[in-house]
Design a protein around this motif. Structure first.
Motif, PDB file in Angstrom:
ATOM      1  N   THR A  33      31.372  64.305   4.469  1.00  0.00           N
ATOM      2  CA  THR A  33      31.424  64.471   5.920  1.00  0.00           C
ATOM      3  C   THR A  33      32.312  63.410   6.546  1.00  0.00           C
ATOM      4  N   SER A  36      36.023  64.072   5.876  1.00  0.00           N
ATOM      5  CA  SER A  36      36.585  65.160   6.678  1.00  0.00           C
ATOM      6  C   SER A  36      36.596  64.844   8.166  1.00  0.00           C
ATOM      7  N   SER A  37      36.023  63.675   8.559  1.00  0.00           N
ATOM      8  CA  SER A  37      35.885  63.359   9.977  1.00  0.00           C
ATOM      9  C   SER A  37      36.840  62.278  10.460  1.00  0.00           C
ATOM     10  N   PRO A 114      38.928  58.564  14.137  1.00  0.00           N
ATOM     11  CA  PRO A 114      38.244  59.868  14.085  1.00  0.00           C
ATOM     12  C   PRO A 114      39.242  60.995  14.264  1.00  0.00           C
ATOM     13  N   ASN A 115      39.090  62.036  13.461  1.00  0.00           N
ATOM     14  CA  ASN A 115      40.050  63.140  13.527  1.00  0.00           C
ATOM     15  C   ASN A 115      40.064  63.820  14.887  1.00  0.00           C
ATOM     16  N   GLU A 116      38.942  63.737  15.596  1.00  0.00           N
ATOM     17  CA  GLU A 116      38.868  64.335  16.932  1.00  0.00           C
ATOM     18  C   GLU A 116      39.894  63.718  17.879  1.00  0.00           C
ATOM     19  N   LEU A 268      30.515  58.388  14.280  1.00  0.00           N
ATOM     20  CA  LEU A 268      30.564  59.219  13.070  1.00  0.00           C
ATOM     21  C   LEU A 268      29.223  59.283  12.362  1.00  0.00           C
ATOM     22  N   ASN A 270      26.393  59.568  13.931  1.00  0.00           N
ATOM     23  CA  ASN A 270      25.466  60.261  14.824  1.00  0.00           C
ATOM     24  C   ASN A 270      24.288  59.376  15.225  1.00  0.00           C
TER      25      ASN A 270
END
Length: 319
Positions: A33, A36-37, A114-116, A268, A270
């Motif tokens: 996770t 990929s983040s 962060p990829n966001e 990341l 949470n």
């Protein structure tokens, strides 16, 4: 990125005895996770400072003051050049942009993005890097020979031509490098070692990833505390409407909002506490402006009370 040390002492933050200590809650995140983040960002840059120690000047200063050798130091600026100053500023702005919009990742200067946030981050940083080269680097290289000639006249005996690289050498030296790398997977150990050793390496790598993530999350909390405490201090006014700790700057709200935005995309793990604090700060500061804080005693008191409450609720990481 340098961590904030001894924050209680530096910012005079006291936790009341009656206030319970809030322990951090950071759930372990699955390595796939995390991979990929987020993306690793590496930045390197080089712009000569054109500053040198001057031992001769230091020795002469000591002699003129009747002091022993070594008691004085001296440095000289080899060139006075507005184009060089602008190039250095752009380099520093690039560094601060990367630092302020990413998370520290380990101890080797790498940052976690962060990829966001990747698309907006890359668009802005690429524009800054492009400006570094054109116009700033181009204009400095054009102005450099004249700056050297002026230095020969203004430095007097301190001028040393050996300290001045050629334009071609500067062309090669002055660079900014930005690289994106994926986080490696624990399944990437493709080397000829025993199976047991591979399993141990994977386990060690996953523990390292978790440790770095926890350190990065702690760093976000530490980065939040400084502008929050500054806001609390600067909104402390006496009964006559005068600030007790000096006037605040127009960036007082933006400095907090910048970290709040970072908290939103960098959570990341949470962490529910980070979600809560981010929401509380967003609610407290929505619609609040520096101009409003200047003219309204009611708004200052309200905002300070909300900020102080949030400071007391921050998780305890030893700061």
């Amino acid at each position: 990125m340098t961590s904030i040390q001894d924050l209680l002492t530096e910012y005079d933050l006291d936790t009341p005895v009656s206030t319970p200590v809030v322990e951090p809650v950071i759930e372990d995140i699955e390595i796939p996770t995390l991979i990929s983040s987020a993306t690793i960002v590496s930045l390197s840059r080089h712009v000569p400072s054109f500053k040198r120690d001057d031992k001769t000047a230091a020795r002469r200063a000591a002699e003129s003051m009747g002091a022993k050798r070594g008691r004085y130091t001296s440095n000289k600026k080899l060139i006075m050049c507005a184009e060089h100053d602008a190039l250095v500023k752009q380099s520093n702005d690039i560094y601060r942009f990367v630092r302020d919009r990413t998370m520290r990742w380990g101890e080797l200067g790498q940052q976690l993005l962060p990829n966001e946030a990747y698309t907006d981050f890359d668009e802005e940083i690429q524009e800054m890097v492009q400006k570094f080269y054109d116009p700033y680097k181009r204009e400095f290289l054009a102005a450099y020979p004249a700056a050297c000639a002026r230095s020969q006249l203004s430095l007097g005996e301190g001028y040393d031509p050996r300290l001045y690289p050629s334009v071609d050498q500067l062309e090669r030296k002055i660079q900014v490098h930005l690289a994106y790398e994926p986080l490696p997977s624990s399944g990437d150990f493709r080397i000829d070692i025993p199976r047991q050793a591979q399993a141990e390496m994977r386990e060690g790598y996953e523990k390292l990833m978790q440790s770095r993530l926890h350190e990065s999350m702690q760093e976000i909390w530490k980065r939040l505390l400084k502008p929050l405490k500054n806001m609390s201090d600067k909104l402390d006014y006496d009964d006559e409407g005068k600030p007790r700790n000096g006037h605040f700057q127009t960036t007082i709200v933006d400095n907090v909002i910048q970290i709040v935005d970072l908290m939103k995309i960098c959570n990341l793990a949470n962490d529910p506490q980070m979600d809560r604090v981010q929401r509380d700060l967003r609610n407290a500061l929505t619609g609040v402006t520096p101009e409003m804080l200047k003219v309204s005693d009611t708004q200052r008191r309200k905002t300070k009370a909300e900020v102080d409450s949030i400071i007391k609720s921050l998780p305890n990481f030893g700061f």
